[in-house]
Design a protein around this motif. Structure first.
Motif, PDB file in Angstrom:
ATOM      1  N   ALA A 125     -11.282  12.008   0.506  1.00  0.00           N
ATOM      2  CA  ALA A 125     -11.150  12.532   1.874  1.00  0.00           C
ATOM      3  C   ALA A 125     -10.333  11.578   2.742  1.00  0.00           C
ATOM      4  CB  ALA A 125     -12.538  12.757   2.484  1.00  0.00           C
ATOM      5  N   ARG A 126     -10.618  10.287   2.648  1.00  0.00           N
ATOM      6  CA  ARG A 126      -9.862   9.309   3.432  1.00  0.00           C
ATOM      7  C   ARG A 126      -8.416   9.226   2.956  1.00  0.00           C
ATOM      8  NH1 ARG A 126     -14.339   4.413   4.350  1.00  0.00           N
ATOM      9  NH2 ARG A 126     -14.989   5.153   6.426  1.00  0.00           N
ATOM     10  N   LEU A 127      -8.221   9.372   1.661  1.00  0.00           N
ATOM     11  CA  LEU A 127      -6.861   9.343   1.126  1.00  0.00           C
ATOM     12  C   LEU A 127      -6.049  10.513   1.680  1.00  0.00           C
ATOM     13  CD1 LEU A 127      -4.763   8.106  -0.822  1.00  0.00           C
ATOM     14  CD2 LEU A 127      -5.727   9.572  -2.623  1.00  0.00           C
ATOM     15  N   GLN A 128      -6.641  11.700   1.685  1.00  0.00           N
ATOM     16  CA  GLN A 128      -5.928  12.870   2.217  1.00  0.00           C
ATOM     17  C   GLN A 128      -5.581  12.692   3.691  1.00  0.00           C
ATOM     18  OE1 GLN A 128      -8.386  16.347   1.085  1.00  0.00           O
ATOM     19  NE2 GLN A 128      -6.607  17.030  -0.091  1.00  0.00           N
ATOM     20  N   GLU A 129      -6.519  12.172   4.453  1.00  0.00           N
ATOM     21  CA  GLU A 129      -6.280  11.987   5.889  1.00  0.00           C
ATOM     22  C   GLU A 129      -5.172  10.954   6.122  1.00  0.00           C
ATOM     23  OE1 GLU A 129      -6.185  12.441   9.784  1.00  0.00           O
ATOM     24  OE2 GLU A 129      -7.344  13.689   8.405  1.00  0.00           O
ATOM     25  N   LYS A 130      -5.211   9.850   5.392  1.00  0.00           N
ATOM     26  CA  LYS A 130      -4.179   8.823   5.555  1.00  0.00           C
ATOM     27  C   LYS A 130      -2.813   9.367   5.130  1.00  0.00           C
ATOM     28  CE  LYS A 130      -4.367   5.254   6.801  1.00  0.00           C
ATOM     29  NZ  LYS A 130      -3.992   4.677   8.138  1.00  0.00           N
ATOM     30  N   CYS A 131      -2.769  10.153   4.067  1.00  0.00           N
ATOM     31  CA  CYS A 131      -1.501  10.731   3.625  1.00  0.00           C
ATOM     32  C   CYS A 131      -0.926  11.669   4.687  1.00  0.00           C
ATOM     33  CB  CYS A 131      -1.689  11.475   2.302  1.00  0.00           C
ATOM     34  SG  CYS A 131      -1.885  10.388   0.866  1.00  0.00           S
ATOM     35  N   ARG A 132      -1.806  12.436   5.335  1.00  0.00           N
ATOM     36  CA  ARG A 132      -1.328  13.307   6.417  1.00  0.00           C
ATOM     37  C   ARG A 132      -0.700  12.479   7.529  1.00  0.00           C
ATOM     38  NH1 ARG A 132      -5.686  16.948   5.167  1.00  0.00           N
ATOM     39  NH2 ARG A 132      -7.172  15.660   6.343  1.00  0.00           N
ATOM     40  N   GLU A 133      -1.349  11.366   7.879  1.00  0.00           N
ATOM     41  CA  GLU A 133      -0.805  10.481   8.918  1.00  0.00           C
ATOM     42  C   GLU A 133       0.576   9.952   8.537  1.00  0.00           C
ATOM     43  OE1 GLU A 133      -3.384   7.252   9.834  1.00  0.00           O
ATOM     44  OE2 GLU A 133      -5.145   8.521  10.160  1.00  0.00           O
ATOM     45  N   LEU A 134       0.736   9.639   7.249  1.00  0.00           N
ATOM     46  CA  LEU A 134       1.977   9.031   6.770  1.00  0.00           C
ATOM     47  C   LEU A 134       3.038  10.069   6.420  1.00  0.00           C
ATOM     48  CD1 LEU A 134       0.368   6.318   4.450  1.00  0.00           C
ATOM     49  CD2 LEU A 134       1.379   5.957   6.713  1.00  0.00           C
ATOM     50  N   GLY A 135       2.665  11.338   6.453  1.00  0.00           N
ATOM     51  CA  GLY A 135       3.624  12.404   6.155  1.00  0.00           C
ATOM     52  C   GLY A 135       3.932  12.559   4.681  1.00  0.00           C
ATOM     53  N   ILE A 136       2.973  12.203   3.812  1.00  0.00           N
ATOM     54  CA  ILE A 136       3.173  12.405   2.377  1.00  0.00           C
ATOM     55  C   ILE A 136       2.109  13.357   1.847  1.00  0.00           C
ATOM     56  CG2 ILE A 136       4.169  10.095   2.150  1.00  0.00           C
ATOM     57  CD1 ILE A 136       1.644   9.250   0.687  1.00  0.00           C
ATOM     58  N   GLY A 137       2.413  13.996   0.721  1.00  0.00           N
ATOM     59  CA  GLY A 137       1.502  14.978   0.155  1.00  0.00           C
ATOM     60  C   GLY A 137       0.360  14.333  -0.613  1.00  0.00           C
ATOM     61  N   CYS A 138      -0.715  15.099  -0.797  1.00  0.00           N
ATOM     62  CA  CYS A 138      -1.876  14.585  -1.534  1.00  0.00           C
ATOM     63  C   CYS A 138      -2.626  15.754  -2.167  1.00  0.00           C
ATOM     64  CB  CYS A 138      -2.800  13.810  -0.600  1.00  0.00           C
ATOM     65  SG  CYS A 138      -4.295  13.177  -1.408  1.00  0.00           S
ATOM     66  N   ASP A 139      -2.844  15.684  -3.474  1.00  0.00           N
ATOM     67  CA  ASP A 139      -3.648  16.677  -4.188  1.00  0.00           C
ATOM     68  C   ASP A 139      -4.908  16.003  -4.718  1.00  0.00           C
ATOM     69  OD1 ASP A 139      -1.870  18.783  -3.863  1.00  0.00           O
ATOM     70  OD2 ASP A 139      -0.783  18.313  -5.702  1.00  0.00           O
ATOM     71  N   ILE A 140      -6.046  16.665  -4.576  1.00  0.00           N
ATOM     72  CA  ILE A 140      -7.313  16.189  -5.148  1.00  0.00           C
ATOM     73  C   ILE A 140      -7.710  17.172  -6.249  1.00  0.00           C
ATOM     74  CG2 ILE A 140      -9.691  15.521  -4.706  1.00  0.00           C
ATOM     75  CD1 ILE A 140      -7.578  13.882  -3.154  1.00  0.00           C
ATOM     76  N   ILE A 141      -7.876  16.669  -7.452  1.00  0.00           N
ATOM     77  CA  ILE A 141      -8.198  17.514  -8.592  1.00  0.00           C
ATOM     78  C   ILE A 141      -9.717  17.586  -8.761  1.00  0.00           C
ATOM     79  CG2 ILE A 141      -7.839  17.872 -11.072  1.00  0.00           C
ATOM     80  CD1 ILE A 141      -5.291  18.040  -9.349  1.00  0.00           C
ATOM     81  N   PRO A 142     -10.284  18.798  -8.780  1.00  0.00           N
ATOM     82  CA  PRO A 142     -11.740  18.911  -8.953  1.00  0.00           C
ATOM     83  C   PRO A 142     -12.162  18.507 -10.359  1.00  0.00           C
ATOM     84  CG  PRO A 142     -10.706  21.081  -9.037  1.00  0.00           C
ATOM     85  CD  PRO A 142      -9.622  20.113  -8.654  1.00  0.00           C
ATOM     86  N   LYS A 143     -13.467  18.298 -10.537  1.00  0.00           N
ATOM     87  CA  LYS A 143     -13.953  17.899 -11.858  1.00  0.00           C
ATOM     88  C   LYS A 143     -13.680  18.999 -12.876  1.00  0.00           C
ATOM     89  CE  LYS A 143     -18.791  19.421 -11.303  1.00  0.00           C
ATOM     90  NZ  LYS A 143     -20.198  18.956 -11.307  1.00  0.00           N
ATOM     91  N   VAL A 144     -13.454  18.585 -14.095  1.00  0.00           N
ATOM     92  CA  VAL A 144     -13.222  19.517 -15.194  1.00  0.00           C
ATOM     93  C   VAL A 144     -14.473  19.514 -16.072  1.00  0.00           C
ATOM     94  CG1 VAL A 144     -11.821  19.981 -17.256  1.00  0.00           C
ATOM     95  CG2 VAL A 144     -10.729  19.157 -15.147  1.00  0.00           C
ATOM     96  N   GLU A 145     -14.973  20.704 -16.378  1.00  0.00           N
ATOM     97  CA  GLU A 145     -16.164  20.827 -17.213  1.00  0.00           C
ATOM     98  C   GLU A 145     -15.854  21.565 -18.500  1.00  0.00           C
ATOM     99  OE1 GLU A 145     -19.259  22.681 -14.946  1.00  0.00           O
ATOM    100  OE2 GLU A 145     -19.861  20.793 -14.001  1.00  0.00           O
TER     101      GLU A 145
END
Length: 303
Positions: A125-145
């Motif tokens: 969550a913090r990574l996504q927010e910081k990336c938005r501030e910096l103007g770069i993209g961010c994908d978070i991959i959900p767990k794989v079962e």
């Protein structure tokens, strides 16, 4: 020159199905954006330093890189030195200074459970927010079962340690492997008329449960051969405790000493055991060779 990249974040031990989902997304984003697909890992498992206990790994650092390049199309693999400075780096500095300024990340991809920075305060969550501030993209991959079990390196290590290399392969998405340089053995196999190639597990790499395995062995020229591999201490002929990896290659006559080969573990045949005589040992190896031929004959029929 360092090119702008889409950067995957993680330790990536084993390169399992969860890692593959993350790295595949990284490659796809890179293709769409015209950037280099890259992965960031670490030279030491963070838990080793954080908790002071060594983590037995599925792969060496070199092997992780080979797997990421071969299986997932990573063009650049970076290994950060995980030390006290890295462990205590503020998470904001890790993103702004290290990922963006030093590594030229224009888009980052990580798993749902990725933590970083001092005391693990950095999270998705913090990574996504910081990336938005910096103007770069961010994908978070959900767990794989798979079969109701979360795919993880920790779980796969328990399978390999138990010798269940077939189930491990399901969760890895490929066969568990050992990639090492062939070393001189005791030459007993040649005396028995069953010459073997010999490898060793690095100290920090987890060896499968002692026993005999059906394997597929890839040679430096890319060709592959069926193999019968013993992981253990050779109790019939030795009183030592060092674990070795000895493989008889079916239908091969040559010298691979000093060459780097990859042994993929397909199926466990039996426990390592001490035989009453060398003749009994030879008879058992011949039976294992027959089982190996049958295994690959059935595999070719299946597909």
């Amino acid at each position: 020159m360092v090119h702008d990249c889409v950067l995957a974040l993680g330790f990536f031990d084993g390169i399992h199905l969860g890692h593959a989902a993350l790295l595949d997304r990284t490659r796809q984003r890179a293709q769409a954006l015209g950037l280099t697909p890259a992965a960031l890992s670490f030279d030491t498992h963070p838990d080793t330093l954080v908790f002071g206990t060594a983590v037995p790994l599925l792969n060496t650092m070199a092997e992780r890189e080979l797997l990421m390049r071969r299986l997932c199309g990573m063009e650049r693999v970076i290994f950060a030195h995980f030390d006290e400075a890295m462990m205590h780096m503020p998470w904001q500095v890790f993103v702004e200074d290290y990922l963006v300024r030093q590594l030229h990340a224009k888009h980052v991809v990580c798993g749902h459970d990725f933590h970083f920075g001092d005391r693990g305060q950095g999270d998705p969550a913090r990574l996504q927010e910081k990336c938005r501030e910096l103007g770069i993209g961010c994908d978070i991959i959900p767990k794989v079962e798979l079969e109701g079990v979360t795919v993880s390196s920790t779980y796969i290590r328990t399978l390999v340690e138990a010798g269940d290399v077939e189930r491990a392969a399901l969760f890895l998405g490929h066969r568990h492997c050992l990639t090492q340089t062939v070393v001189h053995g005791h030459r007993l196999g040649r005396t028995l008329g069953i010459p073997t190639v010999n490898l060793t597990f690095p100290p920090h790499v987890l060896a499968p449960r002692r026993g005999v395995y059906i394997t597929r062995v890839y040679l430096p020229d890319g060709t592959s051969l069926a193999g019968v591999t013993n992981v253990g201490t050779r109790p019939t002929v030795s009183d030592g405790t060092a674990v070795s990896v000895e493989t008889f290659l079916l239908d091969f006559d040559g010298d691979l000493y000093g060459k780097c080969i990859r042994v993929e573990f397909c199926c466990r045949l039996r426990d390592e055991q001490k035989f009453d005589s060398l003749e009994a040992l030879k008879a058992q190896i011949r039976e294992n060779i027959r089982q190996t031929r049958d295994y690959f004959a059935a595999e070719s029929t299946r597909g």
